[in-house]
Design a protein around this motif. Structure first.
Motif, PDB file in Angstrom:
ATOM      1  N   THR A 202       5.282  50.305 -21.188  1.00  0.00           N
ATOM      2  CA  THR A 202       6.118  50.218 -19.986  1.00  0.00           C
ATOM      3  C   THR A 202       6.000  48.885 -19.264  1.00  0.00           C
ATOM      4  OG1 THR A 202       6.098  52.618 -19.673  1.00  0.00           O
ATOM      5  CG2 THR A 202       6.607  51.274 -17.751  1.00  0.00           C
ATOM      6  N   PRO A 203       4.801  48.340 -19.030  1.00  0.00           N
ATOM      7  CA  PRO A 203       4.728  47.032 -18.365  1.00  0.00           C
ATOM      8  C   PRO A 203       5.455  45.933 -19.133  1.00  0.00           C
ATOM      9  CG  PRO A 203       2.588  48.098 -18.331  1.00  0.00           C
ATOM     10  CD  PRO A 203       3.456  48.902 -19.242  1.00  0.00           C
ATOM     11  N   GLY A 204       5.337  45.937 -20.453  1.00  0.00           N
ATOM     12  CA  GLY A 204       6.049  44.943 -21.251  1.00  0.00           C
ATOM     13  C   GLY A 204       7.552  45.108 -21.174  1.00  0.00           C
ATOM     14  N   LEU A 205       8.026  46.346 -21.176  1.00  0.00           N
ATOM     15  CA  LEU A 205       9.461  46.596 -21.064  1.00  0.00           C
ATOM     16  C   LEU A 205       9.992  46.121 -19.718  1.00  0.00           C
ATOM     17  CD1 LEU A 205       9.627  50.197 -22.604  1.00  0.00           C
ATOM     18  CD2 LEU A 205      10.209  48.049 -23.722  1.00  0.00           C
ATOM     19  N   ILE A 206       9.233  46.374 -18.644  1.00  0.00           N
ATOM     20  CA  ILE A 206       9.667  45.920 -17.320  1.00  0.00           C
ATOM     21  C   ILE A 206       9.689  44.401 -17.261  1.00  0.00           C
ATOM     22  CG2 ILE A 206       9.036  45.887 -14.877  1.00  0.00           C
ATOM     23  CD1 ILE A 206       7.989  48.718 -15.203  1.00  0.00           C
ATOM     24  N   SER A 207       8.678  43.757 -17.832  1.00  0.00           N
ATOM     25  CA  SER A 207       8.645  42.295 -17.837  1.00  0.00           C
ATOM     26  C   SER A 207       9.833  41.726 -18.597  1.00  0.00           C
ATOM     27  CB  SER A 207       7.336  41.803 -18.472  1.00  0.00           C
ATOM     28  OG  SER A 207       6.222  42.254 -17.747  1.00  0.00           O
ATOM     29  N   ALA A 208      10.133  42.308 -19.764  1.00  0.00           N
ATOM     30  CA  ALA A 208      11.261  41.823 -20.561  1.00  0.00           C
ATOM     31  C   ALA A 208      12.581  42.044 -19.834  1.00  0.00           C
ATOM     32  CB  ALA A 208      11.271  42.530 -21.911  1.00  0.00           C
ATOM     33  N   GLY A 209      12.740  43.214 -19.215  1.00  0.00           N
ATOM     34  CA  GLY A 209      13.970  43.483 -18.487  1.00  0.00           C
ATOM     35  C   GLY A 209      14.153  42.561 -17.300  1.00  0.00           C
ATOM     36  N   LEU A 210      13.069  42.284 -16.572  1.00  0.00           N
ATOM     37  CA  LEU A 210      13.165  41.376 -15.429  1.00  0.00           C
ATOM     38  C   LEU A 210      13.477  39.960 -15.868  1.00  0.00           C
ATOM     39  CD1 LEU A 210      10.245  42.555 -13.109  1.00  0.00           C
ATOM     40  CD2 LEU A 210      12.692  42.749 -12.705  1.00  0.00           C
ATOM     41  N   PHE A 211      12.854  39.527 -16.964  1.00  0.00           N
ATOM     42  CA  PHE A 211      13.152  38.192 -17.486  1.00  0.00           C
ATOM     43  C   PHE A 211      14.636  38.061 -17.818  1.00  0.00           C
ATOM     44  CE2 PHE A 211      13.948  35.982 -21.532  1.00  0.00           C
ATOM     45  CZ  PHE A 211      13.731  34.673 -21.133  1.00  0.00           C
ATOM     46  N   ALA A 212      15.175  39.034 -18.537  1.00  0.00           N
ATOM     47  CA  ALA A 212      16.588  38.979 -18.912  1.00  0.00           C
ATOM     48  C   ALA A 212      17.486  39.066 -17.680  1.00  0.00           C
ATOM     49  CB  ALA A 212      16.907  40.115 -19.889  1.00  0.00           C
ATOM     50  N   PHE A 213      17.114  39.918 -16.728  1.00  0.00           N
ATOM     51  CA  PHE A 213      17.914  40.061 -15.512  1.00  0.00           C
ATOM     52  C   PHE A 213      17.979  38.743 -14.743  1.00  0.00           C
ATOM     53  CE2 PHE A 213      18.502  40.905 -11.029  1.00  0.00           C
ATOM     54  CZ  PHE A 213      19.502  41.864 -11.003  1.00  0.00           C
ATOM     55  N   MET A 214      16.849  38.085 -14.578  1.00  0.00           N
ATOM     56  CA  MET A 214      16.810  36.856 -13.791  1.00  0.00           C
ATOM     57  C   MET A 214      17.571  35.725 -14.481  1.00  0.00           C
ATOM     58  SD  MET A 214      12.917  36.870 -12.294  1.00  0.00           S
ATOM     59  CE  MET A 214      12.356  38.207 -11.237  1.00  0.00           C
ATOM     60  N   VAL A 215      17.455  35.645 -15.811  1.00  0.00           N
ATOM     61  CA  VAL A 215      18.195  34.604 -16.532  1.00  0.00           C
ATOM     62  C   VAL A 215      19.698  34.823 -16.373  1.00  0.00           C
ATOM     63  CG1 VAL A 215      18.721  33.682 -18.825  1.00  0.00           C
ATOM     64  CG2 VAL A 215      16.358  34.125 -18.178  1.00  0.00           C
ATOM     65  N   ALA A 216      20.148  36.065 -16.550  1.00  0.00           N
ATOM     66  CA  ALA A 216      21.578  36.348 -16.432  1.00  0.00           C
ATOM     67  C   ALA A 216      22.054  36.199 -14.981  1.00  0.00           C
ATOM     68  CB  ALA A 216      21.865  37.762 -16.935  1.00  0.00           C
ATOM     69  N   TRP A 217      21.230  36.593 -14.031  1.00  0.00           N
ATOM     70  CA  TRP A 217      21.607  36.518 -12.622  1.00  0.00           C
ATOM     71  C   TRP A 217      21.793  35.063 -12.178  1.00  0.00           C
ATOM     72  CZ3 TRP A 217      23.061  39.947  -8.958  1.00  0.00           C
ATOM     73  CH2 TRP A 217      23.022  39.546  -7.631  1.00  0.00           C
ATOM     74  N   ASN A 218      20.924  34.185 -12.662  1.00  0.00           N
ATOM     75  CA  ASN A 218      20.964  32.783 -12.252  1.00  0.00           C
ATOM     76  C   ASN A 218      21.767  31.897 -13.202  1.00  0.00           C
ATOM     77  OD1 ASN A 218      19.202  32.969  -9.899  1.00  0.00           O
ATOM     78  ND2 ASN A 218      17.569  33.406 -11.358  1.00  0.00           N
ATOM     79  N   ASP A 219      22.424  32.478 -14.183  1.00  0.00           N
ATOM     80  CA  ASP A 219      23.176  31.682 -15.154  1.00  0.00           C
ATOM     81  C   ASP A 219      24.344  30.966 -14.478  1.00  0.00           C
ATOM     82  OD1 ASP A 219      24.183  30.700 -17.634  1.00  0.00           O
ATOM     83  OD2 ASP A 219      25.630  32.338 -17.643  1.00  0.00           O
ATOM     84  N   PHE A 220      24.465  29.708 -14.792  1.00  0.00           N
ATOM     85  CA  PHE A 220      25.571  28.918 -14.262  1.00  0.00           C
ATOM     86  C   PHE A 220      26.431  28.324 -15.372  1.00  0.00           C
ATOM     87  CE2 PHE A 220      27.367  24.831 -12.904  1.00  0.00           C
ATOM     88  CZ  PHE A 220      28.112  25.227 -11.810  1.00  0.00           C
ATOM     89  N   VAL A 221      25.783  27.812 -16.419  1.00  0.00           N
ATOM     90  CA  VAL A 221      26.502  27.086 -17.465  1.00  0.00           C
ATOM     91  C   VAL A 221      27.492  28.000 -18.182  1.00  0.00           C
ATOM     92  CG1 VAL A 221      26.258  25.804 -19.612  1.00  0.00           C
ATOM     93  CG2 VAL A 221      24.607  25.462 -17.763  1.00  0.00           C
ATOM     94  N   PHE A 222      27.007  29.109 -18.728  1.00  0.00           N
ATOM     95  CA  PHE A 222      27.903  30.016 -19.443  1.00  0.00           C
ATOM     96  C   PHE A 222      28.903  30.678 -18.498  1.00  0.00           C
ATOM     97  CE2 PHE A 222      24.205  30.112 -22.394  1.00  0.00           C
ATOM     98  CZ  PHE A 222      24.852  29.557 -23.474  1.00  0.00           C
ATOM     99  N   ALA A 223      28.465  30.936 -17.276  1.00  0.00           N
ATOM    100  CA  ALA A 223      29.366  31.576 -16.308  1.00  0.00           C
ATOM    101  C   ALA A 223      30.555  30.687 -15.972  1.00  0.00           C
ATOM    102  CB  ALA A 223      28.598  31.916 -15.037  1.00  0.00           C
ATOM    103  N   VAL A 224      30.359  29.376 -15.990  1.00  0.00           N
ATOM    104  CA  VAL A 224      31.449  28.450 -15.675  1.00  0.00           C
ATOM    105  C   VAL A 224      32.340  28.210 -16.883  1.00  0.00           C
ATOM    106  CG1 VAL A 224      31.952  26.052 -15.082  1.00  0.00           C
ATOM    107  CG2 VAL A 224      30.252  27.314 -13.787  1.00  0.00           C
ATOM    108  N   VAL A 225      31.733  27.978 -18.041  1.00  0.00           N
ATOM    109  CA  VAL A 225      32.497  27.578 -19.230  1.00  0.00           C
ATOM    110  C   VAL A 225      33.226  28.762 -19.855  1.00  0.00           C
ATOM    111  CG1 VAL A 225      32.323  26.591 -21.548  1.00  0.00           C
ATOM    112  CG2 VAL A 225      30.971  25.639 -19.672  1.00  0.00           C
ATOM    113  N   LEU A 226      32.573  29.904 -19.925  1.00  0.00           N
ATOM    114  CA  LEU A 226      33.147  31.045 -20.638  1.00  0.00           C
ATOM    115  C   LEU A 226      34.015  31.934 -19.762  1.00  0.00           C
ATOM    116  CD1 LEU A 226      30.014  32.144 -22.707  1.00  0.00           C
ATOM    117  CD2 LEU A 226      31.841  30.575 -23.376  1.00  0.00           C
TER     118      LEU A 226
END
Length: 286
Positions: A202-226
């Motif tokens: 469970t701790p590893g799953l939460i860490s992985a989910g938070l990592f993916a969430f933060m990357v997608a939440w703060n994404d700018f490059v793909f959000a602008v181009v795509l």
């Protein structure tokens, strides 16, 4: 001579300096957000201004308004909703796909079971800018440009390799004896994975989910181009759109930046125990 009091004082001083270093930019953002444009540009700055929350009310007034945007600030709340959809989908996909792949790499031996995780981790060294044209070409041929689905696919492709590597390391630290005992009791492989391995990870799953969430939440490059449709705009491009050739709304940009940082800060604070435990456990079992 007792040096413990002196060491304690230096620890407090160091902690205070680190707090100022980390929280200083947020305080400066808050200063700009609660001041008028004239006061925000004043030199020297006003460190204790009379608060004016008009920038926040201007942004939040669009929270329940689905009408067309008349100003760039009207796009921040729709962008927040779209970014929330993208980030949640990316996090869920990373947890589901990453846990299955990480468990397979940790528990089974097949050609490439040792080298593929390293190759996945090495793929993180490729700059995102180098992948823009391939992603845009593929998604355009699939008619997925200017859609949230296309951005979700791109963000999953960027975050999933690290998630697989992290969860592989975490599952490798789960004692195999626990799973063997479940198998002896008649549990199927799927039941062992879902009822034994996943709860322990469970701790590893939460860490992985938070990592993916933060990357997608703060994404700018793909959000602008795509995705350049106003109806599907994401949060970071919406905030950047407040600075244009016609106007530079520094107060609105600061307020929007604080609003965009709030969800990740709250999630990180609430789940920090699992986040630190998951990252440290995974880092030590590569």
């Amino acid at each position: 001579m007792n040096r413990r009091p002196a060491r304690r004082v230096w620890r407090y001083v160091f902690a205070l300096l680190m707090a100022i270093w980390v929280l200083g930019p947020f305080y400066f953002l808050l200063l700009v957000a609660v001041q008028s444009e004239a006061d925000a540009l004043r030199t020297p700055p006003v460190w204790l201004p009379k608060p004016d929350f008009s920038n926040f009310t201007t942004i939040l007034s669009r929270a329940f308004d689905s009408g067309p945007a008349a100003n760039p600030s009207d796009l921040i709340m729709p962008g927040l909703r779209n970014s929330a959809i993208v980030a949640v989908c990316v996090a869920l996909a990373n947890v589901v796909l990453g846990s299955a792949a990480g468990y397979a790499f940790a528990r089974y031996r097949f050609p490439g079971s040792r080298t593929l995780p390293l190759a996945l981790l090495g793929s993180q060294m490729v700059p995102a800018f180098a992948l823009l044209i391939p992603f845009y070409t593929v998604l355009r041929n699939l008619a997925l440009t200017n859609t949230l689905t296309g951005v979700i696919i791109a963000d999953i492709s960027i975050t999933l390799p690290f998630t697989v590597y992290l969860l592989r390391a975490y599952f490798a630290g789960v004692p195999p004896e626990v799973e063997r005992a479940a198998r002896i009791d008649g549990a199927s492989r799927w039941r062992v994975f879902s009822r034994v391995a996943l709860p322990l990870a469970t701790p590893g799953l939460i860490s992985a989910g938070l990592f993916a969430f933060m990357v997608a939440w703060n994404d700018f490059v793909f959000a602008v181009v795509l995705n350049n449709q106003q109806s599907g705009i994401l949060l970071q491009p919406a905030i950047a759109g407040l600075y244009n050739v016609r106007e530079q709304s520094f107060g609105l940009m600061a307020a929007g930046s604080l609003i965009s940082a709030l969800p990740t800060v709250v999630i990180a604070v609430v789940t920090q125990r699992y986040l630190v435990r998951g990252l440290l456990s995974g880092a030590g079992k590569g």
